[in-house]
Enzyme design. Structure first.
Site, short mmCIF file in Angstrom:
data_model
loop_
_atom_site.label_atom_id
_atom_site.label_comp_id
_atom_site.label_asym_id
_atom_site.label_seq_id
_atom_site.Cartn_x
_atom_site.Cartn_y
_atom_site.Cartn_z
N ARG A 64 -3.25 6.14 1.05
CA ARG A 64 -2.81 4.54 0.60
C ARG A 64 -3.40 3.53 1.68
NH1 ARG A 64 1.56 2.42 -1.56
NH2 ARG A 64 2.72 4.86 -1.74
N MET A 89 2.47 -1.88 -10.06
CA MET A 89 3.56 -0.22 -9.65
C MET A 89 2.52 0.27 -8.75
SD MET A 89 5.62 -0.68 -12.45
CE MET A 89 6.35 1.07 -12.20
N ARG A 90 2.66 -0.59 -7.64
CA ARG A 90 2.30 0.73 -6.02
C ARG A 90 3.75 -0.26 -5.37
NH1 ARG A 90 -0.55 4.73 -4.98
NH2 ARG A 90 -1.35 4.00 -3.44
N HIS A 108 11.15 -8.95 -11.13
CA HIS A 108 11.87 -7.69 -11.27
C HIS A 108 13.22 -7.62 -12.43
CE1 HIS A 108 13.73 -3.49 -10.10
NE2 HIS A 108 14.83 -3.76 -10.12
N GLU A 141 9.41 -5.38 3.61
CA GLU A 141 9.13 -4.15 3.49
C GLU A 141 10.28 -3.02 3.00
OE1 GLU A 141 11.30 -5.77 7.22
OE2 GLU A 141 9.26 -5.93 6.27
C1 GRF Z 1 7.86 -6.84 -15.89
O1 GRF Z 1 9.24 -6.43 -16.56
C2 GRF Z 1 8.74 -6.55 -14.40
O2 GRF Z 1 9.70 -7.63 -13.85
C3 GRF Z 1 8.05 -5.45 -13.71
O3 GRF Z 1 7.30 -5.08 -14.15
C4 GRF Z 1 6.98 -5.69 -15.99
C5 GRF Z 1 5.32 -5.95 -15.56
O4 GRF Z 1 5.26 -6.86 -17.14
N1 GRF Z 1 8.03 -5.56 -12.54
P1 GRF Z 1 4.21 -7.27 -17.74
O5 GRF Z 1 3.06 -6.36 -17.29
O6 GRF Z 1 3.92 -9.06 -16.44
O7 GRF Z 1 4.39 -7.40 -19.03
#
Ligand code: GRF
Length: 199
Positions: A64, A89-90, A108, A141
């Site tokens: 990482r 997604m990290r 989120h 964090e």
């Molecule tokens: C969204 O639902 C956001 O809230 C989440 O990941 C998704 C990303 O969607 N964290 P996009 O790639 O912006 O279309």
């Protein structure tokens, strides 16, 4: 406002922010779009728009720290005021977050602190809440836990499933992200404990 966007997939939030800039609704410049996957639709979109796009595939690094060091190197060159996570997604390490204290924001798809982590919309359906929504927050964090900047709510109906709820929330995400960045760029604010106080 110099803005870096980190993403892993579709990039619809990135597109919404970019649209707001183009239409003069948000006074910002996207100085870097970075994906950890070469096939992220968002990075393709960045290229089409002529924005500086970078792919730093985490699978090419043994650790990482190694991956983050390369991301940080690129960010250092781009000199962003804020880093917007848009479906990135990290998990970021504490060291990464410490490099940009209260300058990394995330979106989120729930009303935090309800339903942090993955599949927030499915969690909301399973729990049976009648209202859900989205949250733009500073990144600290802890997972999906930093001070809240903007939230928008949506109703949850009896015949919703995770897909229909996700679509309804996503519409609000696009509004919320622009609103949050606008506030950060235009307003004075201070962070008082967990509270982001705009004045
Ligand atoms: C969204 O639902 C956001 O809230 C989440 O990941 C998704 C990303 O969607 N964290 P996009 O790639 O912006 O279309």
């Amino acid at each position: 406002m110099r803005l870096a966007v980190l993403l892993s997939g579709r990039g619809s939030n990135f597109a919404a922010v970019h649209d707001a800039i183009v239409h003069g609704d948000l006074d910002a410049e996207i100085v870097c779009v970075l994906a950890n996957r070469a096939n992220a639709a968002g990075i393709e979109r960045a290229r089409i728009l002529g924005l500086p796009g970078h792919v730093v595939d985490h699978r090419a690094f043994a650790s990482r720290e190694g991956h983050e060091a390369e991301v940080l190197r690129i960010l250092e060159e781009a000199r962003p005021d804020f880093i917007a996570l848009a479906g990135y997604m990290r998990l970021l390490s504490p060291a990464f977050i410490a490099a940009y204290p209260m300058r990394i924001v995330n979106i989120h798809p729930s009303l935090l602190p309800a339903f942090p982590g993955v599949d927030a919309q499915a969690q909301a359906i399973a729990y049976g809440v009648k209202i859900s929504g989205c949250t733009v927050h500073f990144v600290d964090e802890n997972l999906d836990a930093g001070p809240i900047i903007v939230q928008r709510a949506v109703p949850v109906s009896n015949d919703d499933d995770a897909t229909s709820l996700s679509a309804r929330i996503l519409n609000e995400e696009h509004i919320a992200y622009v609103e949050a960045l606008k506030k950060l760029s235009k307003s004075r604010y201070r962070i008082d404990g967990r509270r982001v106080v705009f004045s």
